[in-house]
Design a protein around this motif. Structure first.
Motif, PDB file in Angstrom:
ATOM      1  N   LEU A 225       1.217   6.337  -2.424  1.00  0.00           N
ATOM      2  CA  LEU A 225       0.704   7.534  -1.441  1.00  0.00           C
ATOM      3  C   LEU A 225       1.809   7.997  -0.548  1.00  0.00           C
ATOM      4  N   CYS A 226       2.525   7.421   0.223  1.00  0.00           N
ATOM      5  CA  CYS A 226       3.602   7.991   0.971  1.00  0.00           C
ATOM      6  C   CYS A 226       4.628   8.817   0.093  1.00  0.00           C
ATOM      7  N   LYS A 227       5.025   8.252  -0.912  1.00  0.00           N
ATOM      8  CA  LYS A 227       5.831   9.110  -1.961  1.00  0.00           C
ATOM      9  C   LYS A 227       5.146  10.475  -2.346  1.00  0.00           C
ATOM     10  N   GLU A 228       3.764  10.614  -2.487  1.00  0.00           N
ATOM     11  CA  GLU A 228       3.041  11.923  -2.423  1.00  0.00           C
ATOM     12  C   GLU A 228       3.203  12.681  -1.156  1.00  0.00           C
ATOM     13  N   LEU A 229       3.325  12.037  -0.058  1.00  0.00           N
ATOM     14  CA  LEU A 229       3.465  12.878   1.135  1.00  0.00           C
ATOM     15  C   LEU A 229       4.723  13.357   1.516  1.00  0.00           C
ATOM     16  N   LEU A 230       5.775  12.594   1.076  1.00  0.00           N
ATOM     17  CA  LEU A 230       7.139  12.974   1.518  1.00  0.00           C
ATOM     18  C   LEU A 230       7.848  14.144   0.689  1.00  0.00           C
ATOM     19  N   ASP A 231       8.327  15.077   1.611  1.00  0.00           N
ATOM     20  CA  ASP A 231       9.045  16.159   1.003  1.00  0.00           C
ATOM     21  C   ASP A 231       9.900  15.979   0.094  1.00  0.00           C
ATOM     22  N   PRO A 232      10.159  16.340  -1.137  1.00  0.00           N
ATOM     23  CA  PRO A 232      11.193  15.878  -2.173  1.00  0.00           C
ATOM     24  C   PRO A 232      12.389  16.569  -2.017  1.00  0.00           C
ATOM     25  N   GLU A 233      12.495  17.428  -1.463  1.00  0.00           N
ATOM     26  CA  GLU A 233      13.755  18.210  -0.792  1.00  0.00           C
ATOM     27  C   GLU A 233      14.530  17.717   0.178  1.00  0.00           C
ATOM     28  N   ASN A 234      13.836  17.552   1.539  1.00  0.00           N
ATOM     29  CA  ASN A 234      14.496  17.458   2.645  1.00  0.00           C
ATOM     30  C   ASN A 234      13.735  16.257   3.429  1.00  0.00           C
ATOM     31  N   HIS A 235      14.370  15.071   3.593  1.00  0.00           N
ATOM     32  CA  HIS A 235      13.251  13.702   4.062  1.00  0.00           C
ATOM     33  C   HIS A 235      14.227  12.858   4.535  1.00  0.00           C
ATOM     34  N   PHE A 236      13.547  11.808   5.163  1.00  0.00           N
ATOM     35  CA  PHE A 236      14.016  10.650   5.393  1.00  0.00           C
ATOM     36  C   PHE A 236      12.836   9.626   5.408  1.00  0.00           C
ATOM     37  N   PHE A 237      13.229   8.355   5.071  1.00  0.00           N
ATOM     38  CA  PHE A 237      12.123   7.392   4.901  1.00  0.00           C
ATOM     39  C   PHE A 237      12.584   5.999   5.502  1.00  0.00           C
ATOM     40  N   LEU A 238      11.667   5.626   6.184  1.00  0.00           N
ATOM     41  CA  LEU A 238      12.144   4.000   6.746  1.00  0.00           C
ATOM     42  C   LEU A 238      11.028   3.149   6.655  1.00  0.00           C
ATOM     43  N   ILE A 239      11.043   1.897   6.184  1.00  0.00           N
ATOM     44  CA  ILE A 239      10.051   0.946   6.220  1.00  0.00           C
ATOM     45  C   ILE A 239      10.767  -0.499   6.637  1.00  0.00           C
ATOM     46  N   ASN A 240       9.985  -0.958   7.516  1.00  0.00           N
ATOM     47  CA  ASN A 240      10.099  -2.513   8.094  1.00  0.00           C
ATOM     48  C   ASN A 240       8.996  -3.220   7.656  1.00  0.00           C
ATOM     49  N   LEU A 241       9.585  -4.592   7.351  1.00  0.00           N
ATOM     50  CA  LEU A 241       8.812  -5.469   6.792  1.00  0.00           C
ATOM     51  C   LEU A 241       9.077  -6.858   7.703  1.00  0.00           C
ATOM     52  N   TYR A 242       8.092  -7.393   8.453  1.00  0.00           N
ATOM     53  CA  TYR A 242       8.330  -8.542   8.996  1.00  0.00           C
ATOM     54  C   TYR A 242       7.154  -9.516   8.679  1.00  0.00           C
ATOM     55  N   SER A 243       7.541 -10.395   7.454  1.00  0.00           N
ATOM     56  CA  SER A 243       6.611 -11.294   7.142  1.00  0.00           C
ATOM     57  C   SER A 243       7.513 -12.282   6.351  1.00  0.00           C
ATOM     58  N   LEU A 244       7.180 -13.644   6.671  1.00  0.00           N
ATOM     59  CA  LEU A 244       8.058 -14.848   6.240  1.00  0.00           C
ATOM     60  C   LEU A 244       8.196 -14.788   4.610  1.00  0.00           C
ATOM     61  N   SER A 245       7.334 -14.182   3.921  1.00  0.00           N
ATOM     62  CA  SER A 245       7.318 -14.127   2.350  1.00  0.00           C
ATOM     63  C   SER A 245       7.952 -13.078   1.897  1.00  0.00           C
ATOM     64  N   PHE A 246       8.681 -12.018   2.495  1.00  0.00           N
ATOM     65  CA  PHE A 246       9.310 -10.898   2.171  1.00  0.00           C
ATOM     66  C   PHE A 246      10.798 -10.852   2.523  1.00  0.00           C
ATOM     67  N   SER A 247      11.532 -10.555   1.375  1.00  0.00           N
ATOM     68  CA  SER A 247      12.966 -10.401   1.314  1.00  0.00           C
ATOM     69  C   SER A 247      13.303  -8.987   1.355  1.00  0.00           C
ATOM     70  N   ALA A 248      14.692  -8.620   1.715  1.00  0.00           N
ATOM     71  CA  ALA A 248      15.049  -7.426   1.289  1.00  0.00           C
ATOM     72  C   ALA A 248      14.965  -7.174  -0.200  1.00  0.00           C
ATOM     73  N   LEU A 249      15.256  -7.826  -0.971  1.00  0.00           N
ATOM     74  CA  LEU A 249      15.222  -7.649  -2.523  1.00  0.00           C
ATOM     75  C   LEU A 249      13.892  -7.350  -2.776  1.00  0.00           C
ATOM     76  N   ILE A 250      12.671  -7.760  -2.217  1.00  0.00           N
ATOM     77  CA  ILE A 250      11.158  -7.352  -2.303  1.00  0.00           C
ATOM     78  C   ILE A 250      11.306  -5.668  -2.083  1.00  0.00           C
ATOM     79  N   ALA A 251      11.562  -5.566  -0.816  1.00  0.00           N
ATOM     80  CA  ALA A 251      11.516  -4.240  -0.693  1.00  0.00           C
ATOM     81  C   ALA A 251      12.418  -3.215  -1.383  1.00  0.00           C
ATOM     82  N   GLU A 252      13.518  -3.397  -1.860  1.00  0.00           N
ATOM     83  CA  GLU A 252      14.210  -2.816  -2.767  1.00  0.00           C
ATOM     84  C   GLU A 252      13.515  -2.548  -3.992  1.00  0.00           C
ATOM     85  N   SER A 253      13.018  -3.710  -4.665  1.00  0.00           N
ATOM     86  CA  SER A 253      12.367  -3.649  -5.718  1.00  0.00           C
ATOM     87  C   SER A 253      11.135  -2.836  -5.847  1.00  0.00           C
TER      88      SER A 253
END
Length: 293
Positions: A225-253
């Motif tokens: 849903l956030c992809k649909e909201l994000l301006d495709p031409e000019n933007h920044f996007f930031l997500i933080n995940l704090y969960s013991l089961s989540f790694s940076a590779l999960i975020a990347e995928s």
């Protein structure tokens, strides 16, 4: 993959961590509270921790989240701190809550600088901050001239955020008390667009009407849903995940599968160093932008 930590600032210090606790200084006050990632031994003795700490959080039996603070004489229930962001000094209220939190996640200071920098470069962008808590990320965007919409499901937290805005001498942030998923779905239906989106979802949570949030079950849909909201031409996007089961590779995928290849991309772990050079991991981040630093 990057390891990211904030630049030092006078109102915060991680003094020591270990044995599932952390000893921190917020302004003039030293607090000891639980930290599940600190699995090693403390460097300082327990006696030294008890000597330094003006407030110590004790968990309720059988409850991993709630508890109470044991405080020494002279320790206030609430006080004000500051953090330099983008050359400006932003202020925030701190308080002792029954969930061990104090109203600030210090490791996020590295991301606040990023938010301010990108908001300034995009020149008055519309920025959406979801799961926005007490709103220092919203302040960072607003201080750079962004048109900020701040969404959180807890009315008291929104009031706290408004106090932080006023303490920082800012105004005109749009406050929304609503479940994040409901809000985003409605914005997509309306065809709205944002040039900046900030996401800091908890592992578990409840909306104002009892809506259930489980990170592993719902983050994929929310990102689509956030992809649909994000301006495709000019933007920044930031997500933080704090969960013991989540790694940076999960975020990347997740991001690559939904957004495809992104520009000016950074991802990795957030951490805080203590006074003895131990690195305390405090979640993962993924951020990208159409504007270079």
């Amino acid at each position: 993959m990057k390891l990211l930590t904030p630049a030092p600032w006078s109102d915060y210090e991680l003094i020591d961590c270990g044995n599932f606790e952390k000893l921190e200084r917020f302004g003039s006050y030293v607090l000891a509270r639980p930290e599940p990632q600190a699995i090693w031994d403390k460097t300082l003795s327990q006696e030294e921790w008890e000597k330094q700490a003006q407030a110590y959080f004790r968990k309720e039996k059988g409850n991993s989240e709630r508890g109470e603070w044991v405080v020494k004489k002279g320790m206030p229930d609430r006080w004000v701190g500051t953090c330099p962001i983008g050359g400006q000094k932003l202020s925030y209220k701190l308080a002792l809550s029954s969930f061990k939190h104090v109203g600030l996640f210090p490791e996020q200071a590295a991301n606040w600088e990023y938010i301010h920098r990108k908001s300034k470069a995009l020149q008055t962008p519309k920025v959406l901050n979801l799961f926005a808590y007490t709103g220092v990320a919203s302040l960072a965007a607003r201080a750079a001239g962004a048109d900020v919409t701040h969404v959180d499901s807890v009315k008291q937290v929104i009031s706290w955020s408004r106090e932080n805005m006023e303490l920082s001498g800012l105004d005109n942030i749009r406050w929304v008390v609503e479940d994040a998923m409901k809000f985003v779905r409605r914005e997509v239906r309306r065809g709205n667009r944002y040039q900046g989106i900030i996401l800091d979802p908890p592992a578990y949570g409840r909306g104002p009407d009892g809506e259930k949030w489980v990170l592993e079950e719902q983050i994929n849909e929310l990102l689509k849903l956030c992809k649909e909201l994000l301006d495709p031409e000019n933007h920044f996007f930031l997500i933080n995940l704090y969960s013991l089961s989540f790694s940076a590779l999960i975020a990347e995928s997740l991001i690559l599968r939904i957004f495809g290849q992104t520009r000016h991309t950074e991802f990795g772990e957030l951490y805080l160093p203590d006074s003895f050079d131990k690195k305390l991991p405090l979640g993962v981040f993924y951020r990208f932008s159409t504007v270079a630093d």
